[in-house]
Design a protein around this motif. Sequence first.
Motif, PDB file in Angstrom:
ATOM      1  N   GLY A 279     -12.518  19.217 -18.032  1.00 14.04           N
ATOM      2  CA  GLY A 279     -12.403  20.657 -17.108  1.00 14.04           C
ATOM      3  C   GLY A 279     -11.831  21.884 -17.750  1.00 14.04           C
ATOM      4  N   LEU A 280     -10.927  21.899 -18.311  1.00 11.30           N
ATOM      5  CA  LEU A 280     -10.019  23.157 -18.723  1.00 11.30           C
ATOM      6  C   LEU A 280     -10.891  23.664 -19.710  1.00 11.30           C
ATOM      7  CD1 LEU A 280      -6.311  22.245 -18.379  1.00 11.30           C
ATOM      8  CD2 LEU A 280      -7.485  23.579 -17.106  1.00 11.30           C
ATOM      9  N   ASP A 281     -11.195  23.142 -20.480  1.00 14.31           N
ATOM     10  CA  ASP A 281     -11.801  23.418 -21.876  1.00 14.31           C
ATOM     11  C   ASP A 281     -13.313  24.504 -20.999  1.00 14.31           C
ATOM     12  OD1 ASP A 281     -13.478  21.130 -20.939  1.00 14.31           O
ATOM     13  OD2 ASP A 281     -14.452  21.236 -22.347  1.00 14.31           O
ATOM     14  N   TYR A 282     -13.664  24.387 -20.013  1.00 12.98           N
ATOM     15  CA  TYR A 282     -15.259  24.031 -18.837  1.00 12.98           C
ATOM     16  C   TYR A 282     -15.063  25.640 -18.046  1.00 12.98           C
ATOM     17  CZ  TYR A 282     -19.961  23.774 -16.401  1.00 12.98           C
ATOM     18  OH  TYR A 282     -21.108  23.708 -15.959  1.00 12.98           O
ATOM     19  N   TYR A 283     -13.687  25.633 -17.163  1.00 14.66           N
ATOM     20  CA  TYR A 283     -13.775  26.232 -15.967  1.00 14.66           C
ATOM     21  C   TYR A 283     -12.962  27.119 -16.813  1.00 14.66           C
ATOM     22  CZ  TYR A 283     -15.594  22.636 -12.885  1.00 14.66           C
ATOM     23  OH  TYR A 283     -16.889  21.180 -11.964  1.00 14.66           O
ATOM     24  N   THR A 284     -12.484  28.332 -15.827  1.00 21.53           N
ATOM     25  CA  THR A 284     -11.829  29.652 -15.934  1.00 21.53           C
ATOM     26  C   THR A 284     -10.217  29.264 -15.528  1.00 21.53           C
ATOM     27  OG1 THR A 284     -13.139  30.782 -14.615  1.00 21.53           O
ATOM     28  CG2 THR A 284     -13.396  31.092 -16.948  1.00 21.53           C
ATOM     29  N   GLY A 285     -10.913  28.523 -14.698  1.00 21.61           N
ATOM     30  CA  GLY A 285      -9.140  28.696 -13.523  1.00 21.61           C
ATOM     31  C   GLY A 285      -8.159  27.366 -12.660  1.00 21.61           C
ATOM     32  N   SER A 286      -8.304  27.535 -11.853  1.00 18.95           N
ATOM     33  CA  SER A 286      -7.652  25.658 -10.903  1.00 18.95           C
ATOM     34  C   SER A 286      -8.882  24.814 -11.892  1.00 18.95           C
ATOM     35  CB  SER A 286      -7.701  25.943  -9.622  1.00 18.95           C
ATOM     36  OG  SER A 286      -6.886  27.061  -8.690  1.00 18.95           O
ATOM     37  N   VAL A 287      -8.723  24.000 -12.091  1.00 19.99           N
ATOM     38  CA  VAL A 287      -8.934  22.368 -11.733  1.00 19.99           C
ATOM     39  C   VAL A 287      -9.133  21.200 -11.085  1.00 19.99           C
ATOM     40  CG1 VAL A 287      -7.542  22.042 -14.353  1.00 19.99           C
ATOM     41  CG2 VAL A 287      -9.758  21.127 -13.944  1.00 19.99           C
ATOM     42  N   TYR A 288     -10.510  20.684 -10.845  1.00 21.46           N
ATOM     43  CA  TYR A 288      -9.517  20.099  -9.708  1.00 21.46           C
ATOM     44  C   TYR A 288     -10.209  18.024 -10.104  1.00 21.46           C
ATOM     45  CZ  TYR A 288      -9.817  23.956  -6.997  1.00 21.46           C
ATOM     46  OH  TYR A 288      -9.608  25.061  -6.613  1.00 21.46           O
ATOM     47  N   GLU A 289      -9.402  17.957  -9.860  1.00 22.34           N
ATOM     48  CA  GLU A 289      -9.415  15.845  -9.839  1.00 22.34           C
ATOM     49  C   GLU A 289      -9.326  14.804  -8.668  1.00 22.34           C
ATOM     50  OE1 GLU A 289      -8.840  14.142 -13.421  1.00 22.34           O
ATOM     51  OE2 GLU A 289     -10.071  15.823 -14.626  1.00 22.34           O
ATOM     52  N   THR A 290      -9.624  13.756  -8.330  1.00 15.57           N
ATOM     53  CA  THR A 290      -9.358  13.348  -7.325  1.00 15.57           C
ATOM     54  C   THR A 290      -8.862  11.841  -7.561  1.00 15.57           C
ATOM     55  OG1 THR A 290     -10.080  14.867  -5.621  1.00 15.57           O
ATOM     56  CG2 THR A 290      -9.612  13.200  -4.732  1.00 15.57           C
ATOM     57  N   LEU A 291      -8.278  11.145  -6.809  1.00 19.87           N
ATOM     58  CA  LEU A 291      -8.182   9.903  -7.473  1.00 19.87           C
ATOM     59  C   LEU A 291      -8.098   9.269  -5.926  1.00 19.87           C
ATOM     60  CD1 LEU A 291      -5.791   9.982 -10.355  1.00 19.87           C
ATOM     61  CD2 LEU A 291      -7.889   9.602 -10.219  1.00 19.87           C
ATOM     62  N   LEU A 292      -8.223   7.636  -5.633  1.00 18.66           N
ATOM     63  CA  LEU A 292      -8.210   7.110  -5.199  1.00 18.66           C
ATOM     64  C   LEU A 292      -7.695   6.445  -4.991  1.00 18.66           C
ATOM     65  CD1 LEU A 292     -10.388   6.745  -2.110  1.00 18.66           C
ATOM     66  CD2 LEU A 292     -11.592   5.250  -3.514  1.00 18.66           C
ATOM     67  N   VAL A 293      -6.076   6.125  -4.266  1.00 17.53           N
ATOM     68  CA  VAL A 293      -4.921   5.808  -4.870  1.00 17.53           C
ATOM     69  C   VAL A 293      -5.139   4.251  -4.634  1.00 17.53           C
ATOM     70  CG1 VAL A 293      -2.910   5.139  -3.605  1.00 17.53           C
ATOM     71  CG2 VAL A 293      -3.867   7.536  -3.460  1.00 17.53           C
ATOM     72  N   GLY A 294      -4.590   3.534  -5.224  1.00 19.31           N
ATOM     73  CA  GLY A 294      -4.865   1.976  -5.028  1.00 19.31           C
ATOM     74  C   GLY A 294      -6.110   1.840  -6.093  1.00 19.31           C
ATOM     75  N   HIS A 295      -6.738   2.431  -6.428  1.00 22.75           N
ATOM     76  CA  HIS A 295      -8.030   2.895  -7.263  1.00 22.75           C
ATOM     77  C   HIS A 295      -8.660   3.676  -8.402  1.00 22.75           C
ATOM     78  CE1 HIS A 295     -10.037  -0.253  -4.032  1.00 22.75           C
ATOM     79  NE2 HIS A 295      -8.956   0.667  -3.458  1.00 22.75           N
ATOM     80  N   GLU A 296      -7.136   3.974  -8.960  1.00 26.07           N
ATOM     81  CA  GLU A 296      -7.024   4.883 -10.161  1.00 26.07           C
ATOM     82  C   GLU A 296      -8.047   4.714 -11.306  1.00 26.07           C
ATOM     83  OE1 GLU A 296      -4.487   3.748  -8.810  1.00 26.07           O
ATOM     84  OE2 GLU A 296      -3.538   5.402  -6.944  1.00 26.07           O
ATOM     85  N   GLN A 297      -8.039   3.814 -11.342  1.00 30.03           N
ATOM     86  CA  GLN A 297      -8.784   3.255 -12.476  1.00 30.03           C
ATOM     87  C   GLN A 297     -10.497   3.487 -12.599  1.00 30.03           C
ATOM     88  OE1 GLN A 297      -8.007   0.779 -10.377  1.00 30.03           O
ATOM     89  NE2 GLN A 297      -9.731  -0.544  -9.834  1.00 30.03           N
ATOM     90  N   LEU A 298     -11.126   3.972 -11.422  1.00 30.50           N
ATOM     91  CA  LEU A 298     -12.835   4.552 -10.933  1.00 30.50           C
ATOM     92  C   LEU A 298     -12.701   5.687 -11.026  1.00 30.50           C
ATOM     93  CD1 LEU A 298     -14.970   2.789  -8.601  1.00 30.50           C
ATOM     94  CD2 LEU A 298     -13.989   4.731  -6.989  1.00 30.50           C
ATOM     95  N   GLY A 299     -11.376   6.017 -11.601  1.00 25.70           N
ATOM     96  CA  GLY A 299     -11.911   7.847 -12.536  1.00 25.70           C
ATOM     97  C   GLY A 299     -11.694   8.807 -11.133  1.00 25.70           C
ATOM     98  N   SER A 300     -12.570   9.557 -11.492  1.00 29.04           N
ATOM     99  CA  SER A 300     -11.967  10.871 -10.607  1.00 29.04           C
ATOM    100  C   SER A 300     -13.144  10.400  -9.679  1.00 29.04           C
ATOM    101  CB  SER A 300     -11.909  12.242 -10.761  1.00 29.04           C
ATOM    102  OG  SER A 300     -12.685  12.398  -9.684  1.00 29.04           O
ATOM    103  N   ILE A 301     -13.153  10.833  -8.206  1.00 28.55           N
ATOM    104  CA  ILE A 301     -14.316  10.678  -7.316  1.00 28.55           C
ATOM    105  C   ILE A 301     -14.370  11.807  -6.523  1.00 28.55           C
ATOM    106  CG2 ILE A 301     -13.994   8.160  -6.485  1.00 28.55           C
ATOM    107  CD1 ILE A 301     -12.390  10.403  -3.952  1.00 28.55           C
ATOM    108  N   CYS A 302     -13.858  12.694  -7.603  1.00 28.60           N
ATOM    109  CA  CYS A 302     -14.139  14.186  -6.801  1.00 28.60           C
ATOM    110  C   CYS A 302     -13.488  15.036  -7.936  1.00 28.60           C
ATOM    111  CB  CYS A 302     -13.563  14.335  -5.255  1.00 28.60           C
ATOM    112  SG  CYS A 302     -13.676  16.261  -4.363  1.00 28.60           S
TER     113      CYS A 302
END
Lengths: 454, 454
Positions: A292-315
Amino acid sequence: MARVTPLSGFPEWLPDGRVVEQHVLDVLRRTFELHGFAGIETRAVEPLDQLLRKGETSKEVYVLRRLQEEGEDASADGGRGEKQLGLHFDLTVPFARYVLENAGRLAFPFKRYQIQKVWRGERPQEGRFREFVQADIDVVGAGELPYHYEVEVPLVMAEALGALREVGLPPVRVLVNNRKVAEGFYRGLGLSDVEGVLRQIDKLDKIGVEKVAELLVAEQGATAEQAAACLDLAAIHGSDTTVVDDVRKLAARYDAATDLLETGLAELGALIEAAGARAPGVVVADLRIARGLDYYTGSVYETLLVGHEQLGSICSGGRYDTLASDGKNTYPGVGLSVGVSRLVSRLLSAGLMTATRGVPTAVLVAVTDEDHRAQSDAVAAALRARGIPTDVAPSAAKFGKQIKVADRRGIPFVWFPGEEHQVKDIRSGEQVGADPTTWAPPAEDLHPRVVPGE
Amino acid sequence: MARVTPLSGFPEWLPDGRVVEQHVLDVLRRTFELHGFAGIETRAVEPLDQLLRKGETSKEVYVLRRLQEEGEDASADGGRGEKQLGLHFDLTVPFARYVLENAGRLAFPFKRYQIQKVWRGERPQEGRFREFVQADIDVVGAGELPYHYEVEVPLVMAEALGALREVGLPPVRVLVNNRKVAEGFYRGLGLSDVEGVLRQIDKLDKIGVEKVAELLVAEQGATAEQAAACLDLAAIHGSDTTVVDDVRKLAARYDAATDLLETGLAELGALIEAAGARAPGVVVADLRIARGLDYYTGSVYETLLVGHEQLGSICSGGRYDTLASDGKNTYPGVGLSVGVSRLVSRLLSAGLMTATRGVPTAVLVAVTDEDHRAQSDAVAAALRARGIPTDVAPSAAKFGKQIKVADRRGIPFVWFPGEEHQVKDIRSGEQVGADPTTWAPPAEDLHPRVVPGE
């Protein structure tokens, strides 16, 4: 229509699963509206040339063809002057187009939420969805967009997802990084191919620290020391502003301080500080986030579900300096997108969230005999007039069979009309006299509820 | 992204139009749930062979192709064993497939509502929508489906549309007919090509009585007397059961009585009678309705917006004896579908319904200076915690400019934080002291409301 098989990658839920999904969507919508985001919907299709502006997604687009075009050159416009159309693969491209198309009729900064399906022509064997629901919020400005929206947006999402905790959603962790920190640091080190470095750092999870160090040297031309510095930066994380101090110390150690790095650290620090006050423990700075940092120009966010991190970012999401541009005006934006289908699919398959029933119905009115169906209809009308979801039995079968109709659907109450009306809670077996103009079920039985799984 | 033009046939609304559409959808959903209909969603795509089972719609289907299939034979499966997919053009075909796919996990009769977009590859010059929202209700049985559902379904729709009267929807008239009446009467007359006769009767609006009489003779081989009888039947309409007597008299006059006709009249009479009691003046028997009768097997429904009849039917449907079949079991159904986009498009363009504002926000909290933004955020959080949609000003501009930010969006209240908080109703100019933990706007200002147009 004899052969009916599910289509891989196109999820559908049974009615009780849909109750869960609908509840998730209702909570998201309510939270977004509480924060002043206006709901919009865009059409599902965009001209193909708009969808292909970012080459990386070109493989994923579904292209449309009207059936009667069959035999014509499907890649041309068939001589009709119609643009070739594809299904949108996210809600950002259509939103950017909507902003440009309606710029004169919108008030900026414009805060919008958008909950719609998107489509991606992924290969089904990858087990990824080809059709799924996204719920996006974005703030877009005309010409400028103050930094404080980069703080607000992840906190709104944290609140929305937090509101689902009580019905079984595991806690979430919002990981944040800032393009300016990474770029400022790399440039301070003397590495100018920022995107190349980010591409290697993004492989940390897959191939580990040593392999990434080798690649940084071999492919990005970094010295061993520069590679070590990049890896040291990626190792920094934390939920308070000591993270900022850690990066500053690291930069001093490698003599990599730049103005851009300082700008980025000020932004990241402000976000961490505000998040620590408003949503303690939810937002974590993680300098390893590269995607995402190659795409966005400032802040970048990913969201993990605690205990389900292998699901990847949900948001996921971030800040763009140019969400849209019409050549004359530029519209910077910041946004986040929840992958609702991915999230709901996990909630259902892992039994984390469940519905108390799959029908809205709280009361089934029994029918004594078909000649008296109107009497049952009248009871149902009286209950509905007071907001009680009510159904009438399909047939005047024996009462035992009518109770089974309710039982199979999870309907808690069966009403027996007559000169003296009776209503039975079929779970406890308790049956009492009742007046259709005043009786109501307990509040917790009025609508299907979504509750944590066992 | 410089050139941005609307796509003909793909409607989109500005935020205040979306408030109206969302309200219509919320009212429909609420009414459907009050009557025990469970919400489901199906995927947007179906295998093309399923979509083409009814030849008549083949021209309208959008076929999908993954972009990387380019150059391959687009009409084949590309050797991957993948079925060719198209976008659904209604919600009935996907619902039938969903029923078959999940028959073992559903309880029958199964009542469902479904609110989704559908797509039809209409030629844009016809001015018809290519993408639009439908809101469907259906009841489907396993093996059998009692007639009383043919009474219930139009009454639920009448109630749903009636609930929109107070916000500006014109009254609706539900026109009903019954396939068994038409078929029984035509067969009693000695005309066996029932669908041919219906096709001619369907032209009454366009070409008039005399031309239709000529066509019945020329193309259906009717005698002048048979043609006259068909036209006499089509002329019968009314909102009470004298309609049944009129048809019976007509059949006696032409010696056209059959058992099928009697069955149909009993059904139509029951519907008219129940509708007269439960929704007086809304449901009208109209024996001229032919469209749909070639497709449905019992009741058929069309719905006109009073004063906007030229818009055509905004809500149509009927009874199928075979909604779905897997060879072993048959699933009869009855349903109705609201054309939401067509309806909302008219409501907006004719100014019949309007939103009090295009943003959810009731209060804008002003920012004294950027160093005190956290104070404004805290006020907003306190208001939101009590369910009041609140936004914070984009920048610490002069208060006059911040008030304009609210004014341009239709936000009724501006909050000035400080040691003594003040809140201003920017419509009246009245400004009073207020406590963020207790103050609330008047109920009518809490959310944007949908109201009748001027």
